[in-house]
Design a protein around this motif. Sequence first.
Motif, short mmCIF file in Angstrom:
data_model
loop_
_atom_site.label_atom_id
_atom_site.label_comp_id
_atom_site.label_asym_id
_atom_site.label_seq_id
_atom_site.Cartn_x
_atom_site.Cartn_y
_atom_site.Cartn_z
N GLN A 218 1.26 2.14 0.52
CA GLN A 218 1.83 0.83 0.24
C GLN A 218 3.10 0.59 1.05
O GLN A 218 3.28 -0.46 1.66
CB GLN A 218 2.15 0.71 -1.25
CG GLN A 218 0.94 0.80 -2.16
CD GLN A 218 1.31 0.69 -3.62
OE1 GLN A 218 1.95 -0.27 -4.04
NE2 GLN A 218 0.95 1.69 -4.40
N PHE A 222 3.43 -1.85 4.51
CA PHE A 222 4.37 -2.98 4.47
C PHE A 222 5.25 -2.97 5.72
O PHE A 222 5.52 -4.02 6.31
CB PHE A 222 5.23 -2.91 3.22
CG PHE A 222 6.09 -4.12 3.02
CD1 PHE A 222 5.63 -5.22 2.32
CD2 PHE A 222 7.37 -4.20 3.56
CE1 PHE A 222 6.40 -6.37 2.15
CE2 PHE A 222 8.16 -5.33 3.40
CZ PHE A 222 7.68 -6.41 2.69
N ASP A 225 2.81 -3.69 8.98
CA ASP A 225 2.17 -5.01 8.94
C ASP A 225 0.96 -5.04 9.88
O ASP A 225 0.87 -5.86 10.81
CB ASP A 225 3.17 -6.10 9.33
CG ASP A 225 2.62 -7.51 9.11
OD1 ASP A 225 1.62 -7.65 8.37
OD2 ASP A 225 3.18 -8.46 9.68
N SER A 303 -2.42 -5.15 1.51
CA SER A 303 -1.06 -5.23 2.02
C SER A 303 -0.76 -6.60 2.62
O SER A 303 -1.57 -7.16 3.37
CB SER A 303 -0.84 -4.15 3.09
OG SER A 303 0.50 -4.18 3.56
N ARG A 304 0.40 -7.15 2.26
CA ARG A 304 0.87 -8.44 2.78
C ARG A 304 -0.25 -9.50 2.66
O ARG A 304 -0.75 -9.75 1.57
CB ARG A 304 1.38 -8.29 4.21
CG ARG A 304 2.69 -7.50 4.29
CD ARG A 304 3.18 -7.43 5.71
NE ARG A 304 4.43 -6.70 5.82
CZ ARG A 304 5.62 -7.27 6.03
NH1 ARG A 304 5.73 -8.58 6.12
NH2 ARG A 304 6.71 -6.53 6.16
N GLY A 305 -0.66 -10.07 3.80
CA GLY A 305 -1.68 -11.12 3.77
C GLY A 305 -3.10 -10.60 3.80
O GLY A 305 -4.05 -11.39 3.90
#
Length: 353
Positions: A218, A222, A225, A303-305
């Motif tokens: 995680q 992050f 990206d 993760s993220r988008g």
Amino acid sequence: MLTDAESQFLKDLLHAPSPSGFERPVQNVVREYARSFGAEVRTDWHGNVIVVVNPGGSPRIMLAGHCDQIGLLVKHVDDRGFLWVHAIGGWDPQVLIGQAVQVWTRQGPISGVIARKPIHLLSPEERKVVPEIKNLWVDIAVRDGEEARSLVEIGDPITVQLGFRPLRNNLVCGPAMDNKVGVWTVITAARRVAEGNPQAAVYAVSTVQEEIGLRGVQTSAFQIDPQLGIVVDVTHATDCPTVEESQFGRVKVGQGPVLYRGPNVNPVVLERLQQQAGASGIPTQLNGLAVPASNDAAQLQLSRGGVATGLVCIPNRYMHSPVEVVSLDDLDHAATLIAKFCLSVTPVCDFTP
């Protein structure tokens, strides 16, 4: 066929302790090896080691293999000098009885054993009881609690005796194949990418604390990206007694890495992996996964988008035991397949499902 350097890297990984939260020794091995082929190497405050090849490339591909193994942690030292422990990760207590162990103290490893009352002294009722972790103790051969406390601190990690043994047909067995073989695969894939002409940026990550909640992936995802990601972990081989193919799929040790299909996997990533395998004659096995994986892939995908994620697994007999069995051929094929995948990705590739 593994090179001498690749074989030594695997040996070094398998001899280094890495219970969740105490991964520094194995991460030192990863850093040293990655620097040997000129990769950019950094370590975050969580302990993830990030190995970067072609950092200016596009898109960003993250390869994740968790380095932490299951172990034990010293919770109490009694007045006779015996150590009472809690589990780090998921153990079947029955496989721990009769094992040689190492307590990893600040001063260095201390040898010990886990055993129980001899069978001659067990009552008929006791013989029927399945032991629990709370019933097991570690004997480090001290005179009393005072001597034990001079050597061991509360919170010291414990592993079963590390190392591995070669078996027939290019198989090996030992503890912590889960998932040091995944670490080996992603870092070796990065080295093979570095020998080519990649257009993508490749971030091979030795992630921490997977066994206690998929934590390291995680934080590292992050930071990086990535747009694409491939997770390498072990998976249950079903080519041994008592494991049902109808429930867990047909998975054989030595028949190639397992490619997973299901909602945790981007179908375009899977298709490209299969194309690369077919074009290069790399044997693979296909299995289905109807739910998010119980490994780093579950978190990487979110993760993220969102990350277009693939899952490549090494067949493993007797997972979470001191005698996990894997094939060196499967490791070699997995690393080659992932490297070819990374080298095939260009900035114009579209992984929209």
